[in-house]
Each structure stands twice: as C-alpha cells, then as structure tokens.
Scaffold this active site. Structure first.
Site, PDB file in Angstrom:
ATOM      1  N   TYR A  14       0.863  -1.184   0.000  1.00  0.00           N
ATOM      2  CA  TYR A  14       0.000   0.000   0.000  1.00  0.00           C
ATOM      3  C   TYR A  14       0.895   1.227   0.000  1.00  0.00           C
ATOM      4  O   TYR A  14       1.858   1.295   0.764  1.00  0.00           O
ATOM      5  CB  TYR A  14      -0.894  -0.008   1.238  1.00  0.00           C
ATOM      6  CG  TYR A  14      -1.774   1.212   1.394  1.00  0.00           C
ATOM      7  CD1 TYR A  14      -2.836   1.443   0.517  1.00  0.00           C
ATOM      8  CD2 TYR A  14      -1.562   2.133   2.423  1.00  0.00           C
ATOM      9  CE1 TYR A  14      -3.657   2.553   0.664  1.00  0.00           C
ATOM     10  CE2 TYR A  14      -2.380   3.243   2.581  1.00  0.00           C
ATOM     11  CZ  TYR A  14      -3.426   3.455   1.701  1.00  0.00           C
ATOM     12  OH  TYR A  14      -4.235   4.555   1.850  1.00  0.00           O
ATOM     13  N   ASP A  61       9.168   2.747  -0.452  1.00  0.00           N
ATOM     14  CA  ASP A  61       8.160   3.357   0.405  1.00  0.00           C
ATOM     15  C   ASP A  61       8.446   2.923   1.836  1.00  0.00           C
ATOM     16  O   ASP A  61       8.105   1.813   2.237  1.00  0.00           O
ATOM     17  CB  ASP A  61       6.768   2.925  -0.049  1.00  0.00           C
ATOM     18  CG  ASP A  61       5.674   3.563   0.808  1.00  0.00           C
ATOM     19  OD1 ASP A  61       6.013   4.142   1.864  1.00  0.00           O
ATOM     20  OD2 ASP A  61       4.501   3.482   0.419  1.00  0.00           O
ATOM     21  N   LYS A  64       4.572   8.530   8.979  1.00  0.00           N
ATOM     22  CA  LYS A  64       4.368   7.892  10.282  1.00  0.00           C
ATOM     23  C   LYS A  64       5.390   8.358  11.335  1.00  0.00           C
ATOM     24  O   LYS A  64       5.215   9.433  11.878  1.00  0.00           O
ATOM     25  CB  LYS A  64       4.285   6.379  10.112  1.00  0.00           C
ATOM     26  CG  LYS A  64       3.074   6.033   9.211  1.00  0.00           C
ATOM     27  CD  LYS A  64       2.621   4.614   9.191  1.00  0.00           C
ATOM     28  CE  LYS A  64       1.252   4.506   8.543  1.00  0.00           C
ATOM     29  NZ  LYS A  64       1.195   3.899   7.236  1.00  0.00           N
TER      30      LYS A  64
HETATM   31  C1  LIG Z   1       0.488   4.392   5.949  1.00  0.00           C
HETATM   32  C2  LIG Z   1       1.186   4.168   4.668  1.00  0.00           C
HETATM   33  C3  LIG Z   1       1.036   5.053   3.586  1.00  0.00           C
HETATM   34  C4  LIG Z   1       0.041   6.163   3.598  1.00  0.00           C
HETATM   35  O1  LIG Z   1       0.307   7.109   4.552  1.00  0.00           O
HETATM   36  P1  LIG Z   1      -0.882   8.088   5.030  1.00  0.00           P
HETATM   37  O2  LIG Z   1      -0.214   9.044   5.961  1.00  0.00           O
HETATM   38  O3  LIG Z   1      -1.907   7.206   5.675  1.00  0.00           O
HETATM   39  O4  LIG Z   1      -1.437   8.739   3.821  1.00  0.00           O
HETATM   40  C5  LIG Z   1       1.843   4.852   2.477  1.00  0.00           C
HETATM   41  N1  LIG Z   1       2.712   3.841   2.413  1.00  0.00           N
HETATM   42  C6  LIG Z   1       2.861   2.967   3.424  1.00  0.00           C
HETATM   43  C7  LIG Z   1       3.866   1.872   3.294  1.00  0.00           C
HETATM   44  C8  LIG Z   1       2.091   3.086   4.572  1.00  0.00           C
HETATM   45  O5  LIG Z   1       2.219   2.190   5.548  1.00  0.00           O
END
Ligand SMILES: *Cc1c(COP(=O)(O)O)cnc(C)c1O
Length: 440
Positions: A149, A244, A277
C-alpha cells in the site's frame, strides 16, 4: 474482561452517533472493524503503552496510531516540543529553521537522501514521488507489488491484472481505467515475474515502488535475492527504485529498512525514499527525498509541480524532530527490537503450547503474526499466501485479546507496533492473555 458485554455501552452509542454523520462512522476505513466484526473502540485518551476507550477500559496498544507512536503516547520531550512550537504559531505558510533541521536529521540518517521535501501525509509523499519519477524519466509506466500500500493516490489503487502483459485493474470505484493503464502489478518476492516484466516493459518503466518490509499485508520481508534483482533491473532499464518507507522508516531501524538491505547487498540504495508515520511522531507529516540531482527537478527549481499549504507545518515539524532525537539515542533500537522479539517469540510459544500454528516475525519495533494452516507452514512470502492464512481464527483471537485488554490491529493484513513505552511487564501480560485466548 470487557466492561461492555452489552450492546448499548458508551462505544456502541458513539458508533451509532458517528455513523449518522461520518461514512461508516470512521475517517479511515480499517478503524470501523469491518474485517473482524464488532464495535470499534472510541478512544478517549492515551498514555505510554496504553489506550483508554469511552467505557473506561484500558488496552495495551500494539497499533500506536498505525506506527507513528514509537516513543509511546505522551512522551514528555515530544509534548514539550509541540507545546512550545504551538505557542510560537500554528502555521505560517513561510519557511522556518525547524524545517531545515528536520531535513538535516533525515539526510544524516539516510544515505542517498541529500534533499527532502516535507508534506502532510504518506499518500501525498507517495503520489509526489511517483510524479517526480515520471518527470525525471519522461516515462509513464510504473511497477508495484500486490499487497503493498502506498497511500490512496489513483494510480496506486490497483490490483494485478490477469497476466504479466496486462496492466492493473483499479481496486476502487472512481478511478478511470485510463488512470491505471500504466500501472503494472506483480507478485511480491517473485523474481521470475520481475525478470519477465522488465523484459517486456523495462524501457517504458518510470519506476518501481515497493514496501521493503511490507506492513500492509501484515509483515512480509522482501527476500534478499528479490530486492537485489529489483535494484539491478531498475538500474539496467533506467527506471527509478522508490522505497516506500512510510511504515518502516525510523521504525525497523534508525536508517530504515534500506539500511538493513544495504548491509547485505553491496551498493544497495533506492533512488527515491518515502517517509511518514514515525517522522511526524503522531502529527500530520511525511516526506520524500532523493539525491540533489533528482530533487532539483521539483518546483520551484524544476518542471515537476508539487506544493502544500500546511507542508512543513511548524508544530508537526517540532513533533517529528523531537521524536527523531529520542530514537537516535544510543541503544534505543536494540532495546525496542529485543522487546518486540520477545513478544513475537512469546506468541509463537503460546501457540505451540495450545496446539495452534502461530508464526511471526519482527524487525526493530514492527512485527507481524499469522495463524498458519499447519505447523509445517512457514511465513507467508506474498499477498496470496497472507490471505490464505486462517482468518476466522485471527478474528476470534483479535476479539479474545481485545476482551482481555490487548489492542492488536483489527485486520489480519495489518502489521503491529511496539513502542519504547512497552515494558517487559506489558509483554508478559500480553502473553498471559494470549495463552488464555489461544486455549479458549
Ligand atoms: C500508511 C502508509 C502510507 C500512507 O500514509 P498516510 O499518511 O496514511 O497517507 C503509504 N505507504 C505505506 C507503506 C504506509 O504504511
């Protein structure tokens, strides 16, 4: 036991009220407990490793706001930094020195990141990284992996098409086929598919984007051969590799998951890194970074547009800086990793004692566990294998733990998080609850 055996406790009443005004009663879907059933807990406050819900029930929190709260809730140094920043102004829409300090901190911890742009969410950071990769390469096609994601940007809300030569199918209504026609989706950890896809499409690929340890399908590591091959193929074909690290950055290790791969794959480095995060410490803040050359393609220096009214918000930036300072203290990650490992190993042992095949893994302060179909099964290596684990058993376990005051993520495809505030006693209490839950 839960103070809410009935159907009309404070959480139920709030959920009914929320559903009248907020779609599904929540502002982000997983919070609605749809995967596990039951009533979401409305949280009133948090401190250290604990949450308290509207009924006054206390929970040991293994979600930590889905990752940011690596120091636990209400860490005094973080609260102090936030309060001081807030007193000086909530937002200016003009540059501040704290933004430089946060960029310096990120660049110091992540080799290869020479410049950083701050944004307000991981979605924004991922979406912007994608635009940057397309702008830099002048190519349209992108490669992602099933189960990863990267936020809810249109082009990334895609599941695999029916074959390697076909591009993705959107997983959301409201995304035109034209928008995802350039998104190719492959199975995670499948080297043969990688080779085949690059042979077919390599020359048109702007980038590959991947979660190095996938936390949005519970906890699945990219294998070393897979990551090594992905890096090689991107370099060979002139595609950028985007890691990511919104979840793994400053969470699995101080230098993120990329530092773990770099230690084992000579010369390994992504072209663009995406963070979120933990770098916001619980405030809305995310970032993407790369070499000076790549980042200079962004506006106002270059032709790739990207902007944000609240980007680099002073309160969020102060919160992120204070958090990075605390996790940079010597020994921080060793202690966090040991506690997390004790939790996961304890859960697996409790499973064995109860005759339940429970397998788990962890890195730094991030973990996952699965209910396998048999004791012979190992850890799932891709999305299909994760979804083939025992979901009914996971859901029963989730609720049995919630009733015993332990809050795990309410879906089998989500990772878990331990904070520095979790004590050995918290882990022991969790394992005691797990032993009872697994026997029942
Ligand atoms: C949480 C997450 C996102 C999205 O971040 P948001 O602050 O919720 O928009 C993107 N990539 C990864 C791997 C994530 O865990």
């Amino acid at each position: 036991m839960s103070t809410e055996a009935g159907t009309d406790g404070p959480n139920e009443r709030l959920f009914a009220r929320a559903q009248r005004l907020i779609p599904g009663g929540v502002n982000s879907p997983v919070r609605a407990f749809r995967a596990v059933g039951g009533t979401p807990r409305f949280i009133r406050r948090a401190q250290g490793a604990y949450l308290w819900d509207a009924a006054g029930q206390r929970y040991i929190d293994y979600i930590g706001s889905w990752g940011p709260m690596i120091l636990g809730h209400g860490h005094p140094a973080v609260l102090d930094a936030v309060q001081r920043a807030a007193r000086d102004g909530l937002s200016f829409g003009a540059p501040t020195e704290a933004e430089i300090e946060l960029a310096e901190a990120i660049a110091a911890l992540v080799p290869g990141v020479e410049q950083v742009r701050l944004v307000s969410s991981g979605t924004e950071a991922g979406m912007s990284a994608l635009r940057l990769a397309r702008g830099v390469t002048g190519r349209s096609k992108i490669l992602k992996f099933e189960g990863c994601y990267h936020g809810h940007a249109d082009a990334l809300l895609v599941k695999a098409g029916s074959g390697l030569a076909t591009f993705g199918v959107s997983t959301s209504a409201g995304v035109p086929a034209e928008v995802v026609q350039h998104t190719l989706v492959l199975e995670y950890n499948n080297v043969a598919q990688l080779d085949e896809a690059f042979a077919l499409h390599g020359a048109q690929l702007a980038c590959a984007i991947i979660e190095p340890i996938a936390g949005n399908m519970n906890f699945v590591r990219a294998s070393l051969p897979f990551m090594r091959r992905l890096r090689e193929l991107c370099t060979q074909h002139g595609a950028l590799l985007i890691l990511d690290e919104v979840m793994t950055g400053f969470r699995v290790a101080l230098g993120g998951a990329q530092s773990l791969y770099a230690a084992q794959i000579p010369g390994f480095r992504p072209d663009i890194s995406v963070f979120g995060k933990v770098i916001g410490g619980g405030m809305p803040l995310a970032a993407f970074g790369a070499s000076r050359d790549i980042m200079s393609r962004l506006a106002p220096l270059g032709p790739v547009y990207q902007a944000g009214t609240l980007s680099g918000n002073p309160v969020a930036t102060a919160c992120g800086l204070a958090t990075l300072r605390e996790i940079s203290l010597p020994g921080f990650f060793d202690a966090l990793a040991a506690r997390t490992r004790a939790l996961v190993e304890g859960l697996a042992a409790a499973g064995r004692d109860a005759g339940v095949p429970l397998v788990g893994d962890s890195e730094g302060g991030m973990f996952g566990f699965f209910f396998a179909r048999s004791f012979a099964e190992g850890l799932p290596q891709h999305y299909g294998a994760v979804m083939a684990t025992d979901q009914p058993r996971f859901n029963r376990f989730f609720h049995a733990m919630l009733d015993r005051g332990v809050y795990f993520a309410p879906a089998l495809y989500e990772a878990g998080f331990v904070s520095a505030a979790h004590t050995a006693d918290d882990v022991a209490a969790t394992l005691q609850a797990a032993a009872a839950a697994l026997r029942a």
